[in-house]
Scaffold this motif. Structure first.
Motif, PDB file in Angstrom:
ATOM      1  N   TYR C  15       0.846  -1.200   0.000  1.00  0.00           N
ATOM      2  CA  TYR C  15       0.000   0.000   0.000  1.00  0.00           C
ATOM      3  C   TYR C  15       0.879   1.246   0.000  1.00  0.00           C
ATOM      4  N   GLU C  16       1.931   1.219   0.827  1.00  0.00           N
ATOM      5  CA  GLU C  16       2.812   2.402   0.892  1.00  0.00           C
ATOM      6  C   GLU C  16       3.516   2.641  -0.438  1.00  0.00           C
ATOM      7  N   TRP C  18       2.235   1.839  -3.371  1.00  0.00           N
ATOM      8  CA  TRP C  18       1.187   2.375  -4.248  1.00  0.00           C
ATOM      9  C   TRP C  18       1.001   3.868  -3.989  1.00  0.00           C
ATOM     10  N   ARG C  19       0.972   4.225  -2.703  1.00  0.00           N
ATOM     11  CA  ARG C  19       0.737   5.618  -2.343  1.00  0.00           C
ATOM     12  C   ARG C  19       1.861   6.528  -2.842  1.00  0.00           C
ATOM     13  N   ALA C  20       3.075   6.024  -2.781  1.00  0.00           N
ATOM     14  CA  ALA C  20       4.233   6.835  -3.192  1.00  0.00           C
ATOM     15  C   ALA C  20       4.368   6.904  -4.706  1.00  0.00           C
ATOM     16  N   THR C  21       3.697   6.016  -5.421  1.00  0.00           N
ATOM     17  CA  THR C  21       3.854   6.000  -6.876  1.00  0.00           C
ATOM     18  C   THR C  21       2.515   6.276  -7.576  1.00  0.00           C
ATOM     19  N   THR C  22       1.699   5.249  -7.702  1.00  0.00           N
ATOM     20  CA  THR C  22       0.445   5.400  -8.452  1.00  0.00           C
ATOM     21  C   THR C  22      -0.424   6.521  -7.891  1.00  0.00           C
ATOM     22  N   TYR C  23      -0.642   6.523  -6.574  1.00  0.00           N
ATOM     23  CA  TYR C  23      -1.496   7.567  -6.022  1.00  0.00           C
ATOM     24  C   TYR C  23      -0.887   8.938  -6.289  1.00  0.00           C
ATOM     25  N   SER C  24       0.390   9.043  -5.993  1.00  0.00           N
ATOM     26  CA  SER C  24       1.079  10.322  -6.146  1.00  0.00           C
ATOM     27  C   SER C  24       0.991  10.838  -7.587  1.00  0.00           C
ATOM     28  N   GLU C  25       1.115   9.941  -8.556  1.00  0.00           N
ATOM     29  CA  GLU C  25       1.059  10.349  -9.966  1.00  0.00           C
ATOM     30  C   GLU C  25      -0.348  10.743 -10.418  1.00  0.00           C
ATOM     31  N   ASN C  26      -1.347  10.243  -9.712  1.00  0.00           N
ATOM     32  CA  ASN C  26      -2.724  10.453 -10.150  1.00  0.00           C
ATOM     33  C   ASN C  26      -3.563  11.228  -9.140  1.00  0.00           C
ATOM     34  N   GLN C  27      -2.889  11.880  -8.188  1.00  0.00           N
ATOM     35  CA  GLN C  27      -3.611  12.535  -7.107  1.00  0.00           C
ATOM     36  C   GLN C  27      -4.708  13.466  -7.611  1.00  0.00           C
ATOM     37  N   ALA C  28      -4.389  14.270  -8.635  1.00  0.00           N
ATOM     38  CA  ALA C  28      -5.364  15.239  -9.137  1.00  0.00           C
ATOM     39  C   ALA C  28      -6.643  14.533  -9.593  1.00  0.00           C
ATOM     40  N   GLY C  59      -7.297  -2.987 -19.374  1.00  0.00           N
ATOM     41  CA  GLY C  59      -6.494  -1.773 -19.190  1.00  0.00           C
ATOM     42  C   GLY C  59      -7.270  -0.657 -18.511  1.00  0.00           C
ATOM     43  N   ALA C  60      -8.099  -1.033 -17.520  1.00  0.00           N
ATOM     44  CA  ALA C  60      -8.996  -0.052 -16.907  1.00  0.00           C
ATOM     45  C   ALA C  60      -8.393   0.577 -15.668  1.00  0.00           C
ATOM     46  N   ASP C  61      -8.546   1.857 -15.533  1.00  0.00           N
ATOM     47  CA  ASP C  61      -8.058   2.557 -14.362  1.00  0.00           C
ATOM     48  C   ASP C  61      -9.233   2.963 -13.474  1.00  0.00           C
TER      49      ASP C  61
ATOM     50  N   HIS D  53      -9.934   0.527  -6.218  1.00  0.00           N
ATOM     51  CA  HIS D  53      -9.138  -0.420  -6.998  1.00  0.00           C
ATOM     52  C   HIS D  53      -8.310  -1.295  -6.068  1.00  0.00           C
ATOM     53  N   VAL D  54      -8.927  -2.368  -5.604  1.00  0.00           N
ATOM     54  CA  VAL D  54      -8.277  -3.238  -4.630  1.00  0.00           C
ATOM     55  C   VAL D  54      -6.929  -3.750  -5.113  1.00  0.00           C
ATOM     56  N   THR D  55      -6.910  -4.280  -6.331  1.00  0.00           N
ATOM     57  CA  THR D  55      -5.671  -4.885  -6.813  1.00  0.00           C
ATOM     58  C   THR D  55      -4.563  -3.843  -6.979  1.00  0.00           C
ATOM     59  N   SER D  56      -4.948  -2.624  -7.371  1.00  0.00           N
ATOM     60  CA  SER D  56      -3.953  -1.564  -7.530  1.00  0.00           C
ATOM     61  C   SER D  56      -3.375  -1.157  -6.176  1.00  0.00           C
ATOM     62  N   ILE D  57      -4.235  -0.872  -5.220  1.00  0.00           N
ATOM     63  CA  ILE D  57      -3.793  -0.432  -3.890  1.00  0.00           C
ATOM     64  C   ILE D  57      -2.827  -1.431  -3.262  1.00  0.00           C
ATOM     65  N   PHE D  58      -3.110  -2.727  -3.472  1.00  0.00           N
ATOM     66  CA  PHE D  58      -2.287  -3.747  -2.821  1.00  0.00           C
ATOM     67  C   PHE D  58      -1.316  -4.424  -3.786  1.00  0.00           C
ATOM     68  N   GLY D  59      -1.085  -3.785  -4.927  1.00  0.00           N
ATOM     69  CA  GLY D  59      -0.111  -4.334  -5.878  1.00  0.00           C
ATOM     70  C   GLY D  59      -0.334  -5.811  -6.152  1.00  0.00           C
ATOM     71  N   ALA D  60      -1.608  -6.212  -6.252  1.00  0.00           N
ATOM     72  CA  ALA D  60      -1.916  -7.633  -6.357  1.00  0.00           C
ATOM     73  C   ALA D  60      -1.980  -8.108  -7.797  1.00  0.00           C
ATOM     74  N   ASP D  61      -1.436  -9.265  -8.023  1.00  0.00           N
ATOM     75  CA  ASP D  61      -1.481  -9.854  -9.350  1.00  0.00           C
ATOM     76  C   ASP D  61      -2.472 -11.021  -9.345  1.00  0.00           C
ATOM     77  N   GLN D  62      -2.683 -11.581 -10.542  1.00  0.00           N
ATOM     78  CA  GLN D  62      -3.639 -12.688 -10.646  1.00  0.00           C
ATOM     79  C   GLN D  62      -3.267 -13.816  -9.693  1.00  0.00           C
ATOM     80  N   GLY D  63      -4.259 -14.318  -8.970  1.00  0.00           N
ATOM     81  CA  GLY D  63      -4.043 -15.434  -8.064  1.00  0.00           C
ATOM     82  C   GLY D  63      -3.904 -15.053  -6.603  1.00  0.00           C
ATOM     83  N   GLU D  64      -3.797 -13.767  -6.307  1.00  0.00           N
ATOM     84  CA  GLU D  64      -3.531 -13.367  -4.925  1.00  0.00           C
ATOM     85  C   GLU D  64      -4.771 -13.161  -4.057  1.00  0.00           C
ATOM     86  N   PHE D  65      -5.790 -12.503  -4.611  1.00  0.00           N
ATOM     87  CA  PHE D  65      -6.971 -12.156  -3.811  1.00  0.00           C
ATOM     88  C   PHE D  65      -8.237 -12.782  -4.385  1.00  0.00           C
ATOM     89  N   PHE D  66      -9.023 -13.377  -3.536  1.00  0.00           N
ATOM     90  CA  PHE D  66     -10.374 -13.786  -3.889  1.00  0.00           C
ATOM     91  C   PHE D  66     -11.225 -12.568  -3.545  1.00  0.00           C
TER      92      PHE D  66
END
Lengths: 218, 218, 218, 218
Positions: C15-16, C18-28, C59-61, D53-66
C-alpha cells in the motif's frame, strides 16, 4: 522544468499494449512514414472536444489526415501581422507545404465553445467579454456569425446553439478563402473545401450544400 | 460559401461503416456523453502531423482526452492582450472549465515545424523570417529553445533536430507555467504536467524526467 | 469487534508503495473523482476467482468500471420480495443511479462455483444440496442451465464444465432482462448487454453472438 | 438471448494489448494457475464503486486475492434459510473451500450505498423504504449501524457519512463472526479478520484497532 511528472501508469500500460499490437503489426509502414515523410490526403480542422473522434469516424490510420484541433473548430481571417497565429500556421503548412487535396471543417453538437459565444453575445456571460478571457477573445471570430443567427429569431437556445454551431463551420470556410494561398489552390482545382457537422449523440453527419445554403445528411 | 464541396465518396463510405459498427455498438455511451457533457481526464497537446495518433497510442476512446493539435505542439507564453490566441484558449478551457487532471505535451520525431524553425534560425530558410509567414511567426515561440540547442554544438542536423523537438516540449511546459490558472492548479495539486516525445518510426515513447533534466523511456 | 487484526505487513508495504507512486502520480484525478463522483461507462459482473483480473484485461483505471464480483458471475431472476438481494442491488444501482452504458457478464474457465453446480446436479456432491450450503443455494440459479447442458450429452466433464460456464453467462443475461429497469434501458438503447468468457490459462476471450447462438473469439 | 452485443471496439483493442504484453509475459504462471487451481492468500470484500481499486492499492497480481464486491462492502448475518445469498456464498467458498488466511473488509469514502442508507434512515429518501428497492433492502443490513451513528449527534452530513462508512465495516465484521465456519476458523487461528477504510481522494488507508475501538492509519 521541475514540474513535469512521469506518465500515469494506466497510460504506460496502454501504450505498451499499443506497441505490442498496432505498432508491431504496422512497423514497416510506420518506418516508411518516418523515413519518407507524411503525405496526407486531407486536412481536418475539428474541435478539441473529447467526444469528437475524427480518426474513428473516418476510419483513418496514421498518415491519412493532417489534423488541427482548437476550440470550436474556428479559422480566423487572414491577418499577416507578424503575431503568433497557430491556426493560420497549420493551414499554411497543410496547403503550401503538404499540398493536401481536401480541407474539412468539422463542427459538432453540444459545443462548449459555441455555447460560450452565444452567452457572451446575448449578454449572459459578461466574464467572456474581458480582455483576459482567451476563450472569449477566440470566440470573437464567431461574432459575425452570431449576428446572423440572432436575426433568425429562433425560439429556443437549443436551436440557436445548433444554428451557431453550423454557422461556425461556414464562418471558418469563408475565412479560409481570405488566405491567398487557399483561394489560389481552390481556384486552380488543387484543393477542395468541405463543411461538416456531426451530432455526437446520434452519430449523424451533415455537409454544407452551397446550392441550398443548408446542411444535408451525407 | 459557394466553394464547399460534398464529402469525397471514400470518406462517406468509411463514415457509414463507422456508423453501422462502432457507433451502433456504443450508441448508449455516445448519447450519454452528448446529454451529460464531457469529463475528460486529460488534455493532450500534440502536433497536427498525420503520423501522430494520440488516441491510438493510448487506447483512448471518445470522452477520454481533450485534444489540441497545432504545428509542433507549441504553447506560447501567457499574453492576455485581447488578440486571438487559439492555443491559449484551449488551455484555458481545459484547465478552468473542464478541470482536467493531466496536461500532456506530446512531441515527435521528424517534425516538419521544428525542422522549419531549425532552418529559419540557422539562416537556411530566410523565407520563414518574413512577416507574412504564419509558420515562421508561430515557430518564433521556439527561438529561445533554438539558442540552447545551438550552444550544444551537436555535429549533425539529425541530432540538432531531435534535440530541438525535445526542447519544444520543454519550452511549451515552461510557457504553460506562465499562465496563472495553470500555475495555480499545479501548485494546488489539481493538475499534473507531462512532457513526452515519440519516435514515429520506432514506436518508442520517452518522458521528461526533471531529476535528470533528460528524456527517458517510459 | 475484538477479532479484527492490523493489516499484514506485506500489504502495508505494498500500500505504501502504491501511495508513493500510483497515487502520487494520479492525485489530481483521484481527488476529482472523490469530489465530483464516479461516472463509470460500464458495469462488469465477474467471478470472485483470484485468477480473473477484469481491470488488467481491459487496461482499466480507477473510475472506468463499476464491478460486482460473486461466485460464478451469476445474476438471479428479478424477485422484489423485500429480502437482501446483493446482486440485484448492484444492478439496480448501476442501471438506475449510475446509468452505465454497458453491462458485461464475464465468465471464465476452471470455475469452482460452476463445477460445484455440475457435481450437485449430477449427484456427486450431495452436501451442496443441503439447505445450509450457501454455495449450493446460490448455484441453484444455474440449475436451468444444467438441464440444457445435460441434454447435450457431452462426453467429458471438461466439456460439460466449459458448456456450463458459458451457460452461466447466458442464464445471467436472461435473468438480467427480467429486471424491468434493465429491459427498459435496453429497449430504449441506453444500455447494451454483453456476454464474455475467458480462458484463464490461454488468455483468450470469447463473446456471445446471438445470431449463431454461440461464443466466438473477440 | 438475442439482446447480447459484441464487445465495444475500444475494449477489444485494450484486451489485445493486454494479451500481447501482460498475458504474454506471464503465460507460464497463468497456465499453472489454470491447471493447478487458485490458492489465494486473502479474501477482500469491497464496494463495486469504480473508484475503489483493490488490486492496484495492494499491488496484487492474478491469483492473490479472492475478491467479492457488492454495494457498500456489506456482509449480511448468517441466515441459512435456503434462499440465494450471494455474499454468504462467497464467504463460505473462501473460508471452507479455499481456506484463505485473511478476510479483509474494505470500506471507502463518498460511498453512494452508505449515503443512500443514511438518507433512508433519516427519512429523506422514502423511495428506498419500498419493498421493490433492492438497494434499500440491501442497505437494511446497515440499519443497526445507523442507530449507533445517529446517537453520536454528529453535526454535519459529511461526518455522519464517514462514521456510517466505518460502521459498515464493523457491522460486516460482526456479521462475519455469526457464520459458524468463520468463527471456528478465527478461533482456531486459521483465519484473521481485518477492517479497512480508504479515502479515495487522499489515498489514505485506515484499519480498525479493537483496543481503541477506532480506525487508525496503517
Amino acid at each position: 522544468m521541475k514540474h513535469a511528472k512521469p506518465l500515469p501508469g494506466y497510460l504506460v500500460q496502454r501504450y505498451e499494449g499499443w506497441r505490442a499490437t498496432t505498432y508491431s503489426e504496422n512497423q514497416a509502414w510506420y518506418r516508411r512514414l518516418a523515413n519518407e515523410g507524411q503525405r496526407p490526403r486531407a486536412m481536418v480542422i475539428s474541435c478539441c472536444d473529447s467526444r469528437v473522434h475524427v480518426t474513428s469516424i473516418f476510419g483513418a490510420d496514421q498518415g491519412e489526415f493532417f489534423i488541427h484541433r482548437n476550440v470550436a473548430n474556428l479559422v480566423p481571417p487572414y491577418e499577416p501581422d507578424g503575431d503568433h497565429h497557430g491556426t493560420s500556421a497549420t493551414v499554411e503548412y497543410a496547403v503550401t507545404a503538404l499540398k493536401v487535396s481536401h480541407l474539412i471543417i468539422l463542427g459538432h453538437s453540444s459545443c462548449g465553445g459555441v455555447q460560450g459565444c452565444l452567452h457572451m453575445c446575448n449578454g449572459t456571460a459578461p466574464e467572456l467579454e474581458e480582455t483576459t478571457s482567451f476563450v472569449g477573445r477566440w470566440m470573437d471570430i464567431l461574432r459575425p456569425g452570431y449576428a446572423q443567427v440572432d436575426a433568425m429569431n429562433l425560439p429556443t437556445e437549443t436551436e440557436q446553439l445548433r444554428a451557431l454551431e453550423k454557422k461556425a463551420v461556414l464562418v471558418s470556410l469563408e475565412n479560409l478563402m481570405t488566405f491567398p494561398f487557399v483561394a489560389k489552390a481552390v481556384e486552380e482545382g488543387e484543393l477542395s473545401l468541405h463543411g461538416l457537422w456531426t451530432d455526437i449523440g446520434e452519430g449523424s453527419l451533415e455537409y454544407y450544400a452551397p446550392e441550398d445554403d443548408s446542411f444535408k445528411p451525407v
